[in-house]
Design a protein around this motif. Structure first.
Motif, PDB file in Angstrom:
ATOM      1  N   GLU A 129      -7.607   3.495   0.107  1.00 58.63           N
ATOM      2  CA  GLU A 129      -7.949   2.454  -0.866  1.00 58.63           C
ATOM      3  C   GLU A 129      -8.408   1.181  -0.164  1.00 58.63           C
ATOM      4  O   GLU A 129      -9.344   0.515  -0.619  1.00 58.63           O
ATOM      5  CB  GLU A 129      -6.766   2.178  -1.782  1.00 58.63           C
ATOM      6  CG  GLU A 129      -6.490   3.300  -2.758  1.00 58.63           C
ATOM      7  CD  GLU A 129      -5.187   3.147  -3.524  1.00 58.63           C
ATOM      8  OE1 GLU A 129      -5.040   3.829  -4.551  1.00 58.63           O
ATOM      9  OE2 GLU A 129      -4.308   2.363  -3.090  1.00 58.63           O
TER      10      GLU A 129
ATOM     11  N   THR B  93      -2.853   7.687   4.554  1.00 59.06           N
ATOM     12  CA  THR B  93      -2.160   7.384   3.302  1.00 59.06           C
ATOM     13  C   THR B  93      -3.184   6.982   2.250  1.00 59.06           C
ATOM     14  O   THR B  93      -4.306   6.566   2.562  1.00 59.06           O
ATOM     15  CB  THR B  93      -1.156   6.222   3.474  1.00 59.06           C
ATOM     16  OG1 THR B  93      -1.897   5.020   3.728  1.00 59.06           O
ATOM     17  CG2 THR B  93      -0.168   6.488   4.592  1.00 59.06           C
TER      18      THR B  93
ATOM     19  N   ARG C  57      -2.979   4.396   0.435  1.00 61.54           N
ATOM     20  CA  ARG C  57      -3.215   2.946   0.596  1.00 61.54           C
ATOM     21  C   ARG C  57      -4.270   2.658   1.668  1.00 61.54           C
ATOM     22  O   ARG C  57      -5.079   1.753   1.518  1.00 61.54           O
ATOM     23  CB  ARG C  57      -1.913   2.219   0.926  1.00 61.54           C
ATOM     24  CG  ARG C  57      -1.012   2.055  -0.288  1.00 61.54           C
ATOM     25  CD  ARG C  57       0.262   1.314   0.078  1.00 61.54           C
ATOM     26  NE  ARG C  57       0.006   0.071   0.782  1.00 61.54           N
ATOM     27  CZ  ARG C  57       0.143  -1.143   0.245  1.00 61.54           C
ATOM     28  NH1 ARG C  57       0.540  -1.267  -0.991  1.00 61.54           N
ATOM     29  NH2 ARG C  57      -0.089  -2.222   0.960  1.00 61.54           N
TER      30      ARG C  57
ATOM     31  N   THR D  98      -3.464  -4.175   3.179  1.00 54.06           N
ATOM     32  CA  THR D  98      -2.288  -3.342   2.895  1.00 54.06           C
ATOM     33  C   THR D  98      -0.995  -3.913   3.455  1.00 54.06           C
ATOM     34  O   THR D  98       0.081  -3.557   2.984  1.00 54.06           O
ATOM     35  CB  THR D  98      -2.463  -1.923   3.487  1.00 54.06           C
ATOM     36  OG1 THR D  98      -2.539  -2.022   4.922  1.00 54.06           O
ATOM     37  CG2 THR D  98      -3.689  -1.238   2.938  1.00 54.06           C
TER      38      THR D  98
END
Length: 145
Positions: A67, A62, A64, A41
Protein backbone atom coordinates in the motif's frame (compact mmCIF):
# COMPACT_ATOMS: atom_id res chain seq x y z
CA UNK A 1 -2.70 -9.77 -17.79
CA UNK A 2 0.29 -8.97 -19.89
CA UNK A 3 0.78 -10.42 -23.38
CA UNK A 4 2.38 -13.52 -21.86
CA UNK A 5 0.34 -13.75 -18.66
CA UNK A 6 0.12 -12.03 -15.30
CA UNK A 7 3.13 -10.05 -14.17
CA UNK A 8 5.07 -11.18 -11.12
CA UNK A 9 5.26 -8.90 -8.11
CA UNK A 10 8.86 -8.02 -9.05
CA UNK A 11 7.79 -7.11 -12.59
CA UNK A 12 4.93 -4.95 -11.30
CA UNK A 13 7.22 -3.03 -8.96
CA UNK A 14 9.95 -2.69 -11.57
CA UNK A 15 7.44 -1.38 -14.12
CA UNK A 16 6.49 1.39 -11.68
CA UNK A 17 10.12 2.44 -11.43
CA UNK A 18 10.48 2.29 -15.23
CA UNK A 19 7.47 4.48 -15.95
CA UNK A 20 6.69 6.72 -12.98
CA UNK A 21 9.41 9.36 -12.70
CA UNK A 22 10.11 12.62 -10.90
CA UNK A 23 8.69 15.79 -12.45
CA UNK A 24 12.08 16.40 -14.11
CA UNK A 25 11.82 13.02 -15.88
CA UNK A 26 14.49 11.17 -13.92
CA UNK A 27 13.65 7.85 -12.26
CA UNK A 28 13.29 7.44 -8.53
CA UNK A 29 15.94 5.51 -6.65
CA UNK A 30 15.24 2.56 -4.38
CA UNK A 31 16.34 4.72 -1.45
CA UNK A 32 13.85 7.49 -2.24
CA UNK A 33 10.96 5.06 -2.58
CA UNK A 34 11.97 3.11 0.53
CA UNK A 35 12.27 6.31 2.57
CA UNK A 36 8.78 7.41 1.47
CA UNK A 37 7.40 3.98 2.37
CA UNK A 38 9.08 4.09 5.81
CA UNK A 39 7.55 7.50 6.43
CA UNK A 40 4.11 6.33 5.26
CA UNK A 41 4.03 3.14 7.33
CA UNK A 42 6.35 3.83 10.25
CA UNK A 43 7.72 0.33 9.61
CA UNK A 44 11.10 -0.89 8.53
CA UNK A 45 11.52 -0.56 4.76
CA UNK A 46 15.05 -0.38 3.41
CA UNK A 47 16.42 0.24 -0.06
CA UNK A 48 17.91 -3.26 0.07
CA UNK A 49 14.50 -4.75 0.88
CA UNK A 50 12.98 -2.85 -2.04
CA UNK A 51 15.76 -4.05 -4.34
CA UNK A 52 15.01 -7.62 -3.21
CA UNK A 53 11.33 -7.12 -4.07
CA UNK A 54 12.22 -5.62 -7.46
CA UNK A 55 14.60 -8.44 -8.30
CA UNK A 56 12.28 -11.23 -7.12
CA UNK A 57 14.61 -12.35 -4.31
CA UNK A 58 11.78 -11.57 -1.87
CA UNK A 59 8.17 -11.93 -2.87
CA UNK A 60 6.03 -11.78 0.25
CA UNK A 61 5.84 -8.16 1.44
CA UNK A 62 3.25 -7.01 3.93
CA UNK A 63 0.03 -5.46 2.70
CA UNK A 64 1.11 -2.18 4.34
CA UNK A 65 4.37 -2.18 2.35
CA UNK A 66 2.52 -2.68 -0.92
CA UNK A 67 0.00 0.00 0.00
CA UNK A 68 2.88 2.36 0.76
CA UNK A 69 4.48 1.59 -2.63
CA UNK A 70 1.14 2.14 -4.34
CA UNK A 71 0.81 5.48 -2.56
CA UNK A 72 4.32 6.53 -3.50
CA UNK A 73 3.79 5.73 -7.18
CA UNK A 74 0.19 7.00 -7.13
CA UNK A 75 -1.44 3.80 -8.35
CA UNK A 76 -4.32 1.97 -6.65
CA UNK A 77 -3.20 -0.79 -4.24
CA UNK A 78 -5.24 -3.19 -6.43
CA UNK A 79 -2.35 -2.96 -8.91
CA UNK A 80 -0.51 -5.45 -6.69
CA UNK A 81 -3.43 -7.67 -5.71
CA UNK A 82 -5.78 -8.00 -8.70
CA UNK A 83 -4.40 -9.25 -12.04
CA UNK A 84 -7.23 -7.65 -14.04
CA UNK A 85 -6.66 -4.29 -12.33
CA UNK A 86 -2.92 -4.74 -12.77
CA UNK A 87 -3.35 -5.30 -16.52
CA UNK A 88 -5.51 -2.20 -16.85
CA UNK A 89 -3.07 -0.09 -14.85
CA UNK A 90 -0.13 -1.57 -16.79
CA UNK A 91 -1.77 -0.38 -20.02
CA UNK A 92 -2.09 3.10 -18.52
CA UNK A 93 1.55 2.97 -17.42
CA UNK A 94 2.62 1.99 -20.96
CA UNK A 95 0.70 5.00 -22.26
CA UNK A 96 2.37 7.22 -19.68
CA UNK A 97 5.76 5.88 -20.74
CA UNK A 98 4.96 6.49 -24.40
CA UNK A 99 3.82 10.04 -23.69
CA UNK A 100 7.23 10.78 -22.14
CA UNK A 101 8.64 10.34 -25.65
CA UNK A 102 8.68 13.83 -27.20
CA UNK A 103 7.63 12.56 -30.64
CA UNK A 104 4.64 10.65 -29.30
CA UNK A 105 3.63 13.58 -27.13
CA UNK A 106 3.84 15.93 -30.12
CA UNK A 107 1.57 13.69 -32.23
CA UNK A 108 -0.92 13.34 -29.36
CA UNK A 109 -1.06 17.09 -28.75
CA UNK A 110 -1.59 17.83 -32.44
CA UNK A 111 -4.38 15.23 -32.60
CA UNK A 112 -6.38 16.88 -29.81
CA UNK A 113 -8.27 19.20 -32.18
CA UNK A 114 -9.02 16.59 -34.86
CA UNK A 115 -12.53 15.36 -35.56
CA UNK A 116 -13.47 11.78 -34.61
CA UNK A 117 -13.30 10.84 -38.30
CA UNK A 118 -9.83 12.32 -38.66
CA UNK A 119 -8.70 10.49 -35.50
CA UNK A 120 -9.97 7.23 -37.01
CA UNK A 121 -7.90 7.93 -40.14
CA UNK A 122 -4.79 8.70 -38.08
CA UNK A 123 -5.35 5.49 -36.09
CA UNK A 124 -5.67 3.45 -39.31
CA UNK A 125 -2.48 4.99 -40.68
CA UNK A 126 -0.62 4.16 -37.46
CA UNK A 127 -1.85 0.55 -37.71
CA UNK A 128 -0.68 0.28 -41.34
CA UNK A 129 2.72 1.75 -40.53
CA UNK A 130 3.02 -0.53 -37.48
CA UNK A 131 2.37 -3.62 -39.62
CA UNK A 132 4.95 -2.47 -42.18
CA UNK A 133 7.50 -1.87 -39.41
CA UNK A 134 6.83 -5.34 -38.00
CA UNK A 135 7.38 -6.91 -41.43
CA UNK A 136 10.67 -5.04 -41.83
CA UNK A 137 11.89 -6.39 -38.50
CA UNK A 138 11.19 -10.02 -39.48
CA UNK A 139 14.00 -12.14 -40.90
CA UNK A 140 13.77 -12.33 -44.74
CA UNK A 141 12.57 -15.96 -44.80
CA UNK A 142 9.81 -15.32 -42.22
CA UNK A 143 8.50 -12.32 -44.18
CA UNK A 144 8.29 -14.41 -47.39
CA UNK A 145 6.20 -17.16 -45.78
Amino acid sequence: MDAVGPLSLAQKIDRLFDVVHRPDGTPYSNEEAARACREATGESFSATYLWQLRSGRRDNPTKRHLEALAGFFQVPPAYFFDDDQAAEIADQLRLLGALRDAGVRSVALRAVNLSPEALDTVSELIDIIGRREALRRQPPQAAAE
